[in-house]
Design an enzyme around this catalytic site. Structure first.
Site: not given
Length: 350
Positions: A101, A203, A228
């Protein structure tokens, strides 16, 4: 493809863990559209061991979701171990450790992608969690902190050595956040390292069926994780699966199908969370689902500002009638539009 004892079909598609997005309702929708692996929103280890109610609620799983993983994050080894044990008791198929993150208030405190600045601590946490739980442990991370510290190839081997069962790599550094483009060449380099035996999941920037196919064919990854691009558009899993299986592209959803989907999502959210929270959890998707409709601004504002379940249903019916002969174009999820999406990894309340 296998992660420990979990077996997947060829070229599986994973839903990325996203804060305020991959709640139970959205995960179920993605499953219905063909997602092979689901993840919870990411869970703060500190909040979990302090028994914060909103955090504990994120551990609620349904058997219909399986396989499903719980993702946790933190920087304190003892807290991560304790949180992993609590998460394991909730019954996931695996536990995923978030070392990727990039959000500032998480990373600068040393958690999430901030762990990439302290790889020894990252490895200590991983090894201790692997030893503390019986379910498989996986990791999601980035290429490195910045362009001067691209440690992923070495780190992947080290993570494998301490016992993880799979590794997901987002093809950016922390300093990039979501700008620029994901570097799939570096993801492929990890996958093609002959010493790597665990599955590598790629990813970053996969927004179309063709792109997903290229990621499998060109870089050899074991699975593709999509984040997303699923917001307001979970049927992307069905589109990609159809293309992977047949080599053909599906036709875009009709307006009737768009409206029916949003109503279903809204109703499920309201039933699960109540009217106020259910509407709030649907708004992020509403902002994207009807993107591309001409002269839609005023209607969009009403949809996003309304706090009434019945009013939103009425507005959606009006959209369906007004645009019934319009074939919505696919959401233009290029890199620029993705980077402008609302942040989906905000730190939860602790």
């Amino acid at each position: 493809m296998r992660i420990a004892d979990i077996t997947f079909r060829d070229k599986p598609l994973f839903l990325a863990p996203m804060e305020d997005v991959t709640d139970l309702v959205f995960r179920s929708l993605c499953k219905d559209f063909g997602a092979d692996m689901l993840y919870t929103e990411f869970v703060s280890s500190d909040a979990l061991i302090r028994e914060v109610e909103k955090t504990r609620d994120k551990l609620i799983l349904r058997d219909s979701e399986r396989p499903v993983g719980i993702q946790i994050y933190g920087k304190d080894p003892d807290a991560m171990v304790e949180a992993a044990k609590i998460a394991e008791a909730a019954g996931p198929d695996l536990i995923d450790l978030n070392f990727g993150c990039p959000v500032k208030k998480i990373a600068v405190k040393g958690a999430g992608s901030g762990m990439l600045k302290t790889p020894d601590l990252l490895l200590e946490i991983t090894e201790r969690v692997v030893k503390a739980v019986k379910v498989p442990v996986t990791v999601k991370t980035r290429l490195g902190w910045d362009e001067n510290s691209l440690i992923i190839e070495t780190l992947a081997e080290q993570l494998q050595d301490v016992g993880i069962s799979a590794l997901t790599i987002h093809g950016r550094t922390r300093s990039q956040l979501y700008t620029g483009t994901a570097d799939w060449e570096k993801i492929g380099a990890v996958k093609n390292n002959p010493r790597i035996k665990i599955p590598i999941i790629g990813n970053g920037d996969v927004t179309t069926a063709v792109q997903a196919g290229e990621c499998f064919d060109k870089y050899g990854v074991d699975a593709v994780m999509i984040g997303r691009a699923t917001i307001g558009r979970p049927w992307i899993f069905r589109e990609i699966r159809h293309y992977l299986d047949t080599g053909e592209l599906l036709q875009p959803l009709s307006m009737e199908e768009h409206v029916d989907f949003v109503k279903k999502h809204l109703c499920a959210n309201v039933e699960w969370l109540g009217e106020r929270r259910g509407i709030l959890h649907t708004r992020r998707h509403l902002a994207v689902t009807f993107k591309g409709l001409p002269h839609f601004r005023d209607k969009k504002i009403k949809l996003l500002q309304s706090s009434s379940f019945e009013e939103i249903l009425q507005l959606l019916s009006e959209v369906g009638e007004e645009y019934k002969d319009f074939i919505p174009s696919e959401v233009q999820c290029n890199n620029d539009s993705l980077s402008n999406e609302p942040d989906t990894t905000q730190q939860e309340n602790q």
